[in-house]
Design a protein around this motif. Structure first.
Motif, PDB file in Angstrom:
ATOM      1  N   SER A  15       0.764  -1.404  -0.129  1.00 17.92           N
ATOM      2  CA  SER A  15      -0.144   0.065   0.001  1.00 17.92           C
ATOM      3  C   SER A  15       0.705   1.372   0.019  1.00 17.92           C
ATOM      4  O   SER A  15       2.082   1.456   0.180  1.00 17.92           O
ATOM      5  CB  SER A  15      -0.809  -0.057   1.175  1.00 17.92           C
ATOM      6  N   PHE A  53      -3.245  -1.628  -7.852  1.00 17.26           N
ATOM      7  CA  PHE A  53      -4.563  -1.592  -7.084  1.00 17.26           C
ATOM      8  C   PHE A  53      -4.358  -1.848  -5.695  1.00 17.26           C
ATOM      9  O   PHE A  53      -5.374  -1.400  -4.974  1.00 17.26           O
ATOM     10  CB  PHE A  53      -5.547  -2.703  -7.681  1.00 17.26           C
ATOM     11  N   LEU A  83      -4.097   1.756  -2.776  1.00 16.88           N
ATOM     12  CA  LEU A  83      -5.110   2.210  -2.078  1.00 16.88           C
ATOM     13  C   LEU A  83      -6.504   1.036  -1.453  1.00 16.88           C
ATOM     14  O   LEU A  83      -7.069   1.225  -0.687  1.00 16.88           O
ATOM     15  CB  LEU A  83      -6.006   3.385  -2.560  1.00 16.88           C
ATOM     16  N   ASN A  96      -9.365  -0.756  -1.124  1.00 22.43           N
ATOM     17  CA  ASN A  96     -10.956  -0.537  -1.536  1.00 22.43           C
ATOM     18  C   ASN A  96     -11.236   0.833  -0.852  1.00 22.43           C
ATOM     19  O   ASN A  96     -10.775   1.067   0.209  1.00 22.43           O
ATOM     20  CB  ASN A  96     -11.691  -1.505  -0.790  1.00 22.43           C
ATOM     21  N   VAL A  97     -11.881   1.587  -1.773  1.00 25.17           N
ATOM     22  CA  VAL A  97     -12.257   3.015  -1.034  1.00 25.17           C
ATOM     23  C   VAL A  97     -13.651   3.150  -1.151  1.00 25.17           C
ATOM     24  O   VAL A  97     -14.432   3.046  -2.263  1.00 25.17           O
ATOM     25  CB  VAL A  97     -11.554   4.161  -2.165  1.00 25.17           C
ATOM     26  N   LYS A 152      -8.351   7.502   2.924  1.00 19.92           N
ATOM     27  CA  LYS A 152      -7.362   6.928   2.020  1.00 19.92           C
ATOM     28  C   LYS A 152      -7.076   8.095   0.824  1.00 19.92           C
ATOM     29  O   LYS A 152      -5.768   7.850   0.431  1.00 19.92           O
ATOM     30  CB  LYS A 152      -7.831   5.746   1.293  1.00 19.92           C
ATOM     31  N   SER A 169      -2.394   5.752  -7.984  1.00 22.27           N
ATOM     32  CA  SER A 169      -2.644   4.608  -7.563  1.00 22.27           C
ATOM     33  C   SER A 169      -4.025   4.027  -7.785  1.00 22.27           C
ATOM     34  O   SER A 169      -5.033   4.707  -7.768  1.00 22.27           O
ATOM     35  CB  SER A 169      -2.584   4.836  -5.859  1.00 22.27           C
ATOM     36  N   CYS A 208      -7.356   1.725  -7.423  1.00 25.27           N
ATOM     37  CA  CYS A 208      -8.257   1.037  -6.213  1.00 25.27           C
ATOM     38  C   CYS A 208      -9.570   0.707  -6.701  1.00 25.27           C
ATOM     39  O   CYS A 208      -9.938   0.705  -8.087  1.00 25.27           O
ATOM     40  CB  CYS A 208      -8.601   2.591  -5.505  1.00 25.27           C
ATOM     41  N   ARG A 209     -10.382   0.231  -5.808  1.00 26.95           N
ATOM     42  CA  ARG A 209     -11.632  -0.376  -6.070  1.00 26.95           C
ATOM     43  C   ARG A 209     -12.550   0.316  -5.381  1.00 26.95           C
ATOM     44  O   ARG A 209     -12.593   0.295  -4.052  1.00 26.95           O
ATOM     45  CB  ARG A 209     -11.700  -1.949  -5.830  1.00 26.95           C
ATOM     46  N   THR A 210     -13.346   1.158  -6.270  1.00 29.10           N
ATOM     47  CA  THR A 210     -14.143   2.324  -5.235  1.00 29.10           C
ATOM     48  C   THR A 210     -15.762   1.960  -5.210  1.00 29.10           C
ATOM     49  O   THR A 210     -16.100   1.165  -5.988  1.00 29.10           O
ATOM     50  CB  THR A 210     -14.344   3.631  -6.083  1.00 29.10           C
TER      51      THR A 210
END
Length: 224
Positions: free
Chosen positions: A10, A30, A33, A35-36, A48, A65, A67-69
């Motif tokens: 991270s 991924f 960050l 999961n956001v 985050k 970065s 991420c999965r939002t």
């Protein structure tokens, strides 16, 4: 332009480490960050995106970065970008198959940063050369592809194709691997190291291309 890739861990694990690379552009996959949840971010329960902004300020560079939002239950594959303490935006993956749990997200955008003009390509958008071509036409200096697992040769093939067709360097930060393809179509970097650097000079070469076509002719009206 000097790019530093971090393919594992991270953004906080990177900053807490002993070594901090000097670079113009710092890129995470991924895992950077994770999961956001936008609702949690707005409520102050998580920070985050703020951490990404702080990292860009402390490192004095542009940071990207993956991420999965989660936007009120709607999931996206995304990439966030920050520059010297400021969040510039979050780009979402556009092309999503009907069996995918994620949804198609926001429009394409080129971000004007201290490192140059950065185009973001998220996940499987790499498989659609029109994405890279659009970002190139919007004057990107480099296209950053944030990818997940590279289980076969297809991501590398499309990385080369996108760089060649768009005329812009395309770099990928994926799980456990970093790759860079230049406009000549060759792979100039491919490494499984956790961290690595790549330096290049962005090229700006434009040419006029004409196409002969039929149709699209407007008929003249003579009834008035």
């Amino acid at each position: 332009m000097k790019i530093h890739f971090v393919t594992e861990g991270s953004i906080n694990e990177y900053w807490e480490g002993a070594h901090h690379a000097q670079s113009d552009l710092l890129v995470f996959g991924f895992g950077g960050l994770g999961n956001v949840d936008y609702r949690s971010e707005l409520a102050g329960e998580t920070s985050k995106l703020e951490d990404l902004a702080i990292l860009s300020r402390e490192a004095g560079c542009t940071v990207v970065s993956g991420c999965r939002t989660d936007s009120c239950g709607i999931l996206h594959k995304s990439a966030a970008i920050a520059d010297k303490g400021k969040i510039l935006g979050v780009a979402d993956m556009l092309h999503v198959s009907e069996t995918d749990p994620y949804k198609s997200g926001a429009h394409l955008k080129v971000y004007d940063t201290s490192a140059g003009k950065i185009g973001l390509c998220v996940g499987e958008d790499l498989y659609y050369p029109s994405v890279a071509e659009t970002l190139a036409l919007c004057d990107s200096d480099v296209i950053v592809s944030v990818f997940g697992e590279t289980e076969d040769f297809i991501p590398q093939l499309m990385l080369r194709a996108c760089a060649f067709c768009s005329g812009v360097a395309v770099c990928m930060c994926a799980s456990g691997i970093a790759q860079v393809a230049l406009p000549d179509g060759d792979i100039r970097l491919r490494t499984a190291k956790k961290e690595c650097d790549f330096c290049f000079t962005p090229e700006r070469e434009y040419r006029l291309t004409t196409v002969r076509t039929r149709g699209l002719a407007r008929k003249r009206r003579e009834d008035f």
